[in-house]
Design a protein around this motif. Structure first.
Motif, PDB file in Angstrom:
ATOM      1  N   ILE A   1      33.829  13.113  -0.327  1.00  0.00           N
ATOM      2  CA  ILE A   1      33.864  13.153  -2.149  1.00  0.00           C
ATOM      3  C   ILE A   1      34.954  12.017  -2.185  1.00  0.00           C
ATOM      4  N   SER A   2      34.585  11.243  -3.191  1.00  0.00           N
ATOM      5  CA  SER A   2      35.472  10.215  -3.652  1.00  0.00           C
ATOM      6  C   SER A   2      35.223   9.934  -5.198  1.00  0.00           C
ATOM      7  N   LYS A   3      36.150   9.845  -5.816  1.00  0.00           N
ATOM      8  CA  LYS A   3      36.219   9.591  -7.478  1.00  0.00           C
ATOM      9  C   LYS A   3      35.670   8.134  -7.509  1.00  0.00           C
ATOM     10  N   ASN A   4      35.522   7.289  -6.602  1.00  0.00           N
ATOM     11  CA  ASN A   4      35.178   6.055  -6.799  1.00  0.00           C
ATOM     12  C   ASN A   4      33.667   5.790  -6.472  1.00  0.00           C
ATOM     13  N   ILE A   5      33.023   6.938  -5.979  1.00  0.00           N
ATOM     14  CA  ILE A   5      31.336   6.759  -5.967  1.00  0.00           C
ATOM     15  C   ILE A   5      30.862   7.915  -6.734  1.00  0.00           C
ATOM     16  N   PRO A   6      30.374   7.669  -8.039  1.00  0.00           N
ATOM     17  CA  PRO A   6      29.894   8.780  -8.667  1.00  0.00           C
ATOM     18  C   PRO A   6      28.563   9.479  -8.090  1.00  0.00           C
ATOM     19  N   SER A   7      28.197  10.549  -8.367  1.00  0.00           N
ATOM     20  CA  SER A   7      26.816  11.146  -8.031  1.00  0.00           C
ATOM     21  C   SER A   7      26.497  11.896  -9.029  1.00  0.00           C
TER      22      SER A   7
ATOM     23  N   MET B   1      25.726  14.765 -10.326  1.00  0.00           N
ATOM     24  CA  MET B   1      26.128  15.874 -11.292  1.00  0.00           C
ATOM     25  C   MET B   1      27.691  15.917 -11.259  1.00  0.00           C
ATOM     26  N   GLY B   2      28.300  14.739 -10.848  1.00  0.00           N
ATOM     27  CA  GLY B   2      29.936  14.737 -11.051  1.00  0.00           C
ATOM     28  C   GLY B   2      30.705  15.203 -10.136  1.00  0.00           C
ATOM     29  N   ALA B   3      30.135  15.657  -9.042  1.00  0.00           N
ATOM     30  CA  ALA B   3      30.837  16.135  -7.731  1.00  0.00           C
ATOM     31  C   ALA B   3      31.541  15.029  -6.936  1.00  0.00           C
ATOM     32  N   TYR B   4      30.848  13.756  -7.161  1.00  0.00           N
ATOM     33  CA  TYR B   4      31.604  12.495  -6.390  1.00  0.00           C
ATOM     34  C   TYR B   4      31.052  12.718  -4.759  1.00  0.00           C
ATOM     35  N   LEU B   5      29.983  13.166  -4.650  1.00  0.00           N
ATOM     36  CA  LEU B   5      29.692  13.722  -3.256  1.00  0.00           C
ATOM     37  C   LEU B   5      28.732  12.811  -2.585  1.00  0.00           C
ATOM     38  N   SER B   6      28.826  12.117  -1.446  1.00  0.00           N
ATOM     39  CA  SER B   6      27.795  11.421  -0.667  1.00  0.00           C
ATOM     40  C   SER B   6      27.731  11.967   0.535  1.00  0.00           C
TER      41      SER B   6
ATOM     42  N   LYS C   1      34.651   4.816   7.279  1.00  0.00           N
ATOM     43  CA  LYS C   1      34.627   3.383   6.651  1.00  0.00           C
ATOM     44  C   LYS C   1      34.875   3.321   5.252  1.00  0.00           C
ATOM     45  N   MET C   2      33.928   4.069   4.634  1.00  0.00           N
ATOM     46  CA  MET C   2      33.689   4.189   3.205  1.00  0.00           C
ATOM     47  C   MET C   2      34.796   4.726   2.586  1.00  0.00           C
ATOM     48  N   GLN C   3      35.424   5.774   3.240  1.00  0.00           N
ATOM     49  CA  GLN C   3      36.792   6.390   2.802  1.00  0.00           C
ATOM     50  C   GLN C   3      37.799   5.664   2.846  1.00  0.00           C
ATOM     51  N   SER C   4      37.763   4.475   3.796  1.00  0.00           N
ATOM     52  CA  SER C   4      39.151   3.530   3.818  1.00  0.00           C
ATOM     53  C   SER C   4      38.810   2.652   2.857  1.00  0.00           C
ATOM     54  N   GLU C   5      37.602   2.537   2.286  1.00  0.00           N
ATOM     55  CA  GLU C   5      37.286   1.467   1.274  1.00  0.00           C
ATOM     56  C   GLU C   5      37.433   1.980  -0.192  1.00  0.00           C
ATOM     57  N   LYS C   6      36.986   3.317  -0.326  1.00  0.00           N
ATOM     58  CA  LYS C   6      36.805   3.928  -1.654  1.00  0.00           C
ATOM     59  C   LYS C   6      37.904   5.195  -1.783  1.00  0.00           C
ATOM     60  N   GLY C   7      38.553   5.614  -0.785  1.00  0.00           N
ATOM     61  CA  GLY C   7      39.267   6.711  -0.735  1.00  0.00           C
ATOM     62  C   GLY C   7      38.616   7.987  -0.999  1.00  0.00           C
TER      63      GLY C   7
END
Length: 155
Positions: free
Chosen positions: A112-118, A120-125, A135-141
């Motif tokens: 769940i990262s505010k920098n990756i929109p999904s 329905m708005g939960a920012y969940l990938s 790795k993605m967390q280190s890039e996008k938080g």
């Protein structure tokens, strides 16, 4: 007597063919497997939106083979609140790193990262491996979750 025998024999052969086709059809129709999502046409079972996002869609397959499609993993998780989960065979989410590729959600790592929109708005990938998610967390938080942790977090 010959005419009666030929007629009965022909009916038996026809009946056997029909029964064979029915059995094959039943075996195929009870197949418990994922179904390809037709992006831009299939709708989310939970929120009723058209599924267009190829990296956030999700799917549930029941033990009887019924498929429920969702435009996001968060819709799938919300759907679980109103469904008998003992009937579910497969939980699937799109792999963020391989658009349109469904992965086993129970083995995935979620971010769940505010920098990756999904959708329905939960920012969940969803990610196939924990390493990919980290790795993605280190890039996008954001915060990572296992399937069980995600269920608790969103409920």
């Amino acid at each position: 007597f010959k005419t009666f025998y030929k007629s009965t024999n022909l009916k038996m052969k026809t009946l056997k063919k029909i029964l064979s086709l029915v059995i094959v059809w039943l075996l195929i129709s009870c197949n418990v497997s994922p179904k390809a999502i037709n992006y831009g046409e299939d709708g989310c079972y939970f929120c009723k939106m058209t599924i267009v996002d190829k990296i956030h869609a999700a799917e549930i397959v029941t033990k009887k083979g019924k498929v429920y499609m969702f435009d996001s993993s968060e819709c799938m998780v919300n759907f679980l609140k109103e469904f008998d989960t003992s009937e579910i065979k497969l939980y699937l989410s799109n792999n963020y790193n391989e658009p349109e590729s469904l992965i086993n959600a129970t083995e995935a790592t979620f971010l769940i990262s505010k920098n990756i929109p999904s959708p329905m708005g939960a920012y969940l990938s969803a990610f196939k491996t924990k390493d990919e998610a980290l790795k993605m967390q280190s890039e996008k938080g954001g915060q990572t979750y296992s399937w069980q942790e995600l269920i608790k977090h969103l409920n």
